[in-house]
Design a protein around this motif. Structure first.
Motif, PDB file in Angstrom:
ATOM      1  N   ALA A  33       0.874  -1.053   0.152  1.00 29.98           N
ATOM      2  CA  ALA A  33       0.065   0.081   0.145  1.00 29.98           C
ATOM      3  C   ALA A  33       0.840   1.430   0.035  1.00 29.98           C
ATOM      4  N   SER A  34       0.403   2.168  -1.001  1.00 30.26           N
ATOM      5  CA  SER A  34       1.388   3.426  -0.982  1.00 30.26           C
ATOM      6  C   SER A  34       0.487   4.365   0.067  1.00 30.26           C
ATOM      7  N   ALA A  35       1.164   5.702   0.249  1.00 33.90           N
ATOM      8  CA  ALA A  35       0.670   6.631   0.867  1.00 33.90           C
ATOM      9  C   ALA A  35      -0.619   7.105   0.436  1.00 33.90           C
ATOM     10  N   ARG A  36      -1.408   7.641   1.425  1.00 36.11           N
ATOM     11  CA  ARG A  36      -2.487   8.298   1.231  1.00 36.11           C
ATOM     12  C   ARG A  36      -2.256   9.585  -0.045  1.00 36.11           C
ATOM     13  N   ASP A  37      -3.236   9.474  -0.920  1.00 31.98           N
ATOM     14  CA  ASP A  37      -3.049  10.428  -2.118  1.00 31.98           C
ATOM     15  C   ASP A  37      -4.154  11.550  -1.899  1.00 31.98           C
ATOM     16  N   GLU A  38      -3.844  12.641  -2.123  1.00 35.34           N
ATOM     17  CA  GLU A  38      -4.897  13.952  -2.004  1.00 35.34           C
ATOM     18  C   GLU A  38      -5.923  13.509  -2.501  1.00 35.34           C
ATOM     19  N   ALA A  39      -6.015  12.830  -3.579  1.00 38.54           N
ATOM     20  CA  ALA A  39      -7.265  12.618  -4.544  1.00 38.54           C
ATOM     21  C   ALA A  39      -7.453  11.224  -4.312  1.00 38.54           C
ATOM     22  N   ALA A  40      -7.620  10.787  -3.123  1.00 38.62           N
ATOM     23  CA  ALA A  40      -7.644   9.309  -3.013  1.00 38.62           C
ATOM     24  C   ALA A  40      -9.045   8.752  -3.294  1.00 38.62           C
ATOM     25  N   HIS A  41     -10.149   9.576  -3.248  1.00 38.76           N
ATOM     26  CA  HIS A  41     -11.110   9.347  -3.617  1.00 38.76           C
ATOM     27  C   HIS A  41     -11.521   9.138  -5.123  1.00 38.76           C
ATOM     28  N   ALA A  42     -10.511   9.569  -5.808  1.00 43.23           N
ATOM     29  CA  ALA A  42     -10.434   9.317  -7.436  1.00 43.23           C
ATOM     30  C   ALA A  42      -9.435   8.229  -7.820  1.00 43.23           C
TER      31      ALA A  42
END
Length: 165
Positions: free
Chosen positions: A124-133
């Protein structure tokens, strides 16, 4: 053939395939990919298909469970979702809790208590700012399905890559 002849055949094991544990065939489990990746909080992550079999038993009657995670901080047993396919196999997706890698141990149980296990490596990579997309692409290709890259720096990088090939 008399009763003694039938008993002799039964003892010789000539009435059908002989399986060691209670007369049930072995269970098998195979993964479409040994490695899977995603992002913390990402939606629509990639899936892995789990092919499960036991001779004489429909795949839909076999039980598949995730029995262990080497690092529950990345993905715990309950973070794995399964969906049945038409063939009775399963498609698994993992919802990451945290960044890192874990080994997920899968177990299939069939008739007669027969079991088999497989290990799925998950990163798993780090949370993305646009994680919902966030969408994940897996597999390989010939490059013919290239997408337009909108950022100018990406376009330069793609032009340089294409020129080198």
């Amino acid at each position: 053939m008399g009763a003694t002849g039938a008993a002799a055949l039964l003892l010789a094991g000539l009435t059908g395939p002989a399986y060691a544990e209670g007369g049930y065939a072995p269970v098998t489990i195979a993964l479409s990919a040994a490695h899977l990746s995603g992002a913390v909080g990402g939606a629509g992550g990639p899936t892995v298909t789990v092919d499960i079999e036991q001779a004489g038993v429909p795949a839909g009657l076999l039980r598949l469970r995730v029995i262990a995670s080497s690092d529950p901080a990345v993905a715990a047993v309950g973070d794995v979702r399964q969906e049945r396919t038409r063939q009775g196999d399963r498609k698994l997706t993992v919802r990451a809790r945290g960044q890192g890698c874990t080994e997920l141990t899968l177990q299939v149980t069939g008739r007669g208590g027969r079991t088999a296990t497989a290990v799925l490596s998950y990163a798993a990579s780090a949370r993305d700012e646009a994680a919902h997309a966030t969408r994940h692409r897996t597999g390989s290709g010939s490059g013919t399905g290239a997408e337009d890259l909108t950022h100018p720096e990406w376009k330069k990088a793609r032009a340089a890559w294409v020129a080198l090939n």
